[in-house]
Scaffold this motif. Sequence first.
Motif, PDB file in Angstrom:
ATOM      1  N   LEU A 185       0.846  -1.183   0.000  1.00 51.23           N
ATOM      2  CA  LEU A 185       0.000   0.000   0.000  1.00 51.23           C
ATOM      3  C   LEU A 185       0.886   1.239   0.000  1.00 51.23           C
ATOM      4  O   LEU A 185       2.011   1.214   0.497  1.00 51.23           O
ATOM      5  N   VAL A 186       0.360   2.330  -0.530  1.00 51.59           N
ATOM      6  CA  VAL A 186       1.146   3.552  -0.681  1.00 51.59           C
ATOM      7  C   VAL A 186       0.753   4.570   0.380  1.00 51.59           C
ATOM      8  O   VAL A 186      -0.426   4.866   0.576  1.00 51.59           O
ATOM      9  N   LEU A 187       1.753   5.119   1.067  1.00 49.63           N
ATOM     10  CA  LEU A 187       1.548   6.230   1.993  1.00 49.63           C
ATOM     11  C   LEU A 187       2.172   7.469   1.369  1.00 49.63           C
ATOM     12  O   LEU A 187       3.302   7.440   0.901  1.00 49.63           O
ATOM     13  N   SER A 188       1.446   8.553   1.365  1.00 50.55           N
ATOM     14  CA  SER A 188       1.964   9.838   0.897  1.00 50.55           C
ATOM     15  C   SER A 188       1.923  10.808   2.076  1.00 50.55           C
ATOM     16  O   SER A 188       0.871  11.041   2.663  1.00 50.55           O
ATOM     17  N   VAL A 189       3.087  11.343   2.440  1.00 53.36           N
ATOM     18  CA  VAL A 189       3.192  12.254   3.581  1.00 53.36           C
ATOM     19  C   VAL A 189       3.184  13.685   3.066  1.00 53.36           C
ATOM     20  O   VAL A 189       4.047  14.089   2.288  1.00 53.36           O
ATOM     21  N   VAL A 190       2.191  14.462   3.489  1.00 51.20           N
ATOM     22  CA  VAL A 190       2.056  15.842   3.029  1.00 51.20           C
ATOM     23  C   VAL A 190       1.838  16.744   4.234  1.00 51.20           C
ATOM     24  O   VAL A 190       1.568  16.286   5.345  1.00 51.20           O
ATOM     25  N   SER A 191       1.959  18.046   3.999  1.00 48.03           N
ATOM     26  CA  SER A 191       1.829  18.990   5.105  1.00 48.03           C
ATOM     27  C   SER A 191       0.387  19.224   5.511  1.00 48.03           C
ATOM     28  O   SER A 191       0.108  19.717   6.585  1.00 48.03           O
ATOM     29  N   GLU A 202      11.667   0.802  13.829  1.00 49.44           N
ATOM     30  CA  GLU A 202      11.709   0.350  15.225  1.00 49.44           C
ATOM     31  C   GLU A 202      10.626  -0.681  15.520  1.00 49.44           C
ATOM     32  O   GLU A 202      10.780  -1.528  16.402  1.00 49.44           O
ATOM     33  N   HIS A 203       9.516  -0.618  14.777  1.00 48.38           N
ATOM     34  CA  HIS A 203       8.430  -1.572  14.965  1.00 48.38           C
ATOM     35  C   HIS A 203       8.460  -2.679  13.909  1.00 48.38           C
ATOM     36  O   HIS A 203       7.457  -3.338  13.649  1.00 48.38           O
ATOM     37  N   HIS A 204       9.636  -2.855  13.337  1.00 44.30           N
ATOM     38  CA  HIS A 204       9.895  -3.961  12.418  1.00 44.30           C
ATOM     39  C   HIS A 204       8.964  -3.943  11.204  1.00 44.30           C
ATOM     40  O   HIS A 204       8.459  -4.978  10.758  1.00 44.30           O
ATOM     41  N   VAL A 205       8.726  -2.765  10.669  1.00 41.05           N
ATOM     42  CA  VAL A 205       7.948  -2.620   9.448  1.00 41.05           C
ATOM     43  C   VAL A 205       8.910  -2.326   8.295  1.00 41.05           C
ATOM     44  O   VAL A 205       9.647  -1.341   8.324  1.00 41.05           O
ATOM     45  N   LEU A 243      -0.356  -2.934   7.863  1.00 42.29           N
ATOM     46  CA  LEU A 243      -1.113  -1.695   8.011  1.00 42.29           C
ATOM     47  C   LEU A 243      -1.537  -1.414   9.461  1.00 42.29           C
ATOM     48  O   LEU A 243      -1.416  -0.274   9.917  1.00 42.29           O
ATOM     49  N   PRO A 244      -2.032  -2.401  10.233  1.00 38.77           N
ATOM     50  CA  PRO A 244      -2.388  -2.087  11.627  1.00 38.77           C
ATOM     51  C   PRO A 244      -1.205  -1.534  12.418  1.00 38.77           C
ATOM     52  O   PRO A 244      -1.364  -0.587  13.197  1.00 38.77           O
ATOM     53  N   THR A 247       1.494   3.019  14.907  1.00 38.76           N
ATOM     54  CA  THR A 247       2.798   3.655  15.117  1.00 38.76           C
ATOM     55  C   THR A 247       2.763   5.137  14.781  1.00 38.76           C
ATOM     56  O   THR A 247       3.373   5.956  15.482  1.00 38.76           O
ATOM     57  N   LEU A 248       2.024   5.503  13.741  1.00 35.98           N
ATOM     58  CA  LEU A 248       2.061   6.882  13.244  1.00 35.98           C
ATOM     59  C   LEU A 248       0.912   7.749  13.742  1.00 35.98           C
ATOM     60  O   LEU A 248       0.967   8.974  13.628  1.00 35.98           O
ATOM     61  N   ALA A 249      -0.125   7.142  14.296  1.00 36.72           N
ATOM     62  CA  ALA A 249      -1.324   7.907  14.649  1.00 36.72           C
ATOM     63  C   ALA A 249      -1.060   8.968  15.711  1.00 36.72           C
ATOM     64  O   ALA A 249      -1.776   9.971  15.776  1.00 36.72           O
ATOM     65  N   GLY A 250      -0.044   8.775  16.542  1.00 40.05           N
ATOM     66  CA  GLY A 250       0.229   9.755  17.583  1.00 40.05           C
ATOM     67  C   GLY A 250       0.767  11.065  17.062  1.00 40.05           C
ATOM     68  O   GLY A 250       0.633  12.108  17.709  1.00 40.05           O
ATOM     69  N   GLU A 251       1.363  11.059  15.858  1.00 40.91           N
ATOM     70  CA  GLU A 251       1.979  12.270  15.334  1.00 40.91           C
ATOM     71  C   GLU A 251       1.314  12.783  14.063  1.00 40.91           C
ATOM     72  O   GLU A 251       1.471  13.937  13.688  1.00 40.91           O
ATOM     73  N   PHE A 252       0.545  11.937  13.390  1.00 36.09           N
ATOM     74  CA  PHE A 252      -0.036  12.318  12.108  1.00 36.09           C
ATOM     75  C   PHE A 252      -1.552  12.163  12.110  1.00 36.09           C
ATOM     76  O   PHE A 252      -2.090  11.287  12.794  1.00 36.09           O
ATOM     77  N   ASP A 253      -2.217  13.002  11.329  1.00 37.76           N
ATOM     78  CA  ASP A 253      -3.601  12.757  10.958  1.00 37.76           C
ATOM     79  C   ASP A 253      -3.556  11.842   9.740  1.00 37.76           C
ATOM     80  O   ASP A 253      -2.921  12.173   8.733  1.00 37.76           O
ATOM     81  N   ILE A 254      -4.211  10.696   9.822  1.00 36.25           N
ATOM     82  CA  ILE A 254      -4.117   9.694   8.774  1.00 36.25           C
ATOM     83  C   ILE A 254      -5.444   9.591   8.036  1.00 36.25           C
ATOM     84  O   ILE A 254      -6.508   9.508   8.652  1.00 36.25           O
ATOM     85  N   TYR A 255      -5.353   9.585   6.713  1.00 37.09           N
ATOM     86  CA  TYR A 255      -6.537   9.521   5.869  1.00 37.09           C
ATOM     87  C   TYR A 255      -6.392   8.385   4.869  1.00 37.09           C
ATOM     88  O   TYR A 255      -5.286   8.022   4.480  1.00 37.09           O
TER      89      TYR A 255
END
Length: 269
Positions: A16-22, A48-51, A71-72, A77-85
Amino acid sequence: ELPPSEFMQVADSTWLVLSVVSNGREPSGCQATGVTKIARSVIAPLAEHHVSVLMLSTYQTDFILVRERDLPVVIHTLAGEFDIYKEESGECVPVTCDDVSNGFLKPKPAASPTLHPVQSPQTRFCVLTVAPDTLPAIATMLIDVLFYSHSPPRETDADSQDLDSITFFAFSLIEGYISIVMDAETQKRFPSDLLLTSSTGELWRMVRIGGQPLGFDECGIVAQIAEPLAAADISAYYISTFNFDHALVPEEGIAEVIQLLQQRQESGR
């Protein structure tokens, strides 16, 4: 849909593709954040989480590919710092940890990743784009470069830290945007008025990670390059391939990059 073939290797996992934007609500209008800029906040925590991740930089932005089964872990791992869509019917819909939990158990932190050898060929590269409507004008040349201009790959010494040259040509077409990476000599074969680059027209040098094919199960390969470059505020254009990982850095910074990576490798022994 490609027919089965004994000549084609296919990785077992679906990615799956993740795109990180501002601004997660308007990904198409945001400036690329850059591989080294997201090293600490995305790449390092996933390692660090072996991904395991694959990186694909393009002329417009950067993409991180993760295995669908991870994906889970990625979301938690990222939900604490990012808004994920996630994209549904062309719309960006917020994702919560509950949406992908599926009995999620937080994994144990990964062991210290292997520090692979890094090779730095002398070849100078260009990062380019081309307007989609002008693509037919260079199609014949593209086909020639992609399929007929290069000799079969040679076996390289895994301990070799320097190469005279490397055969590398990358072409991506993502949502109508075209990105091309080619060496400076190959660029001379194309019409100069059709290939677009940055206003500075800078040339790039490459560091290639791995003395042998890396596989997809190991994590921390991208972080090996991205983290020290992020600490030194050095930009990079990163491309993961089936066998190796490649990072392009501005030509004037290659000596500093090699020194940083050598120091990291020595400290990891």
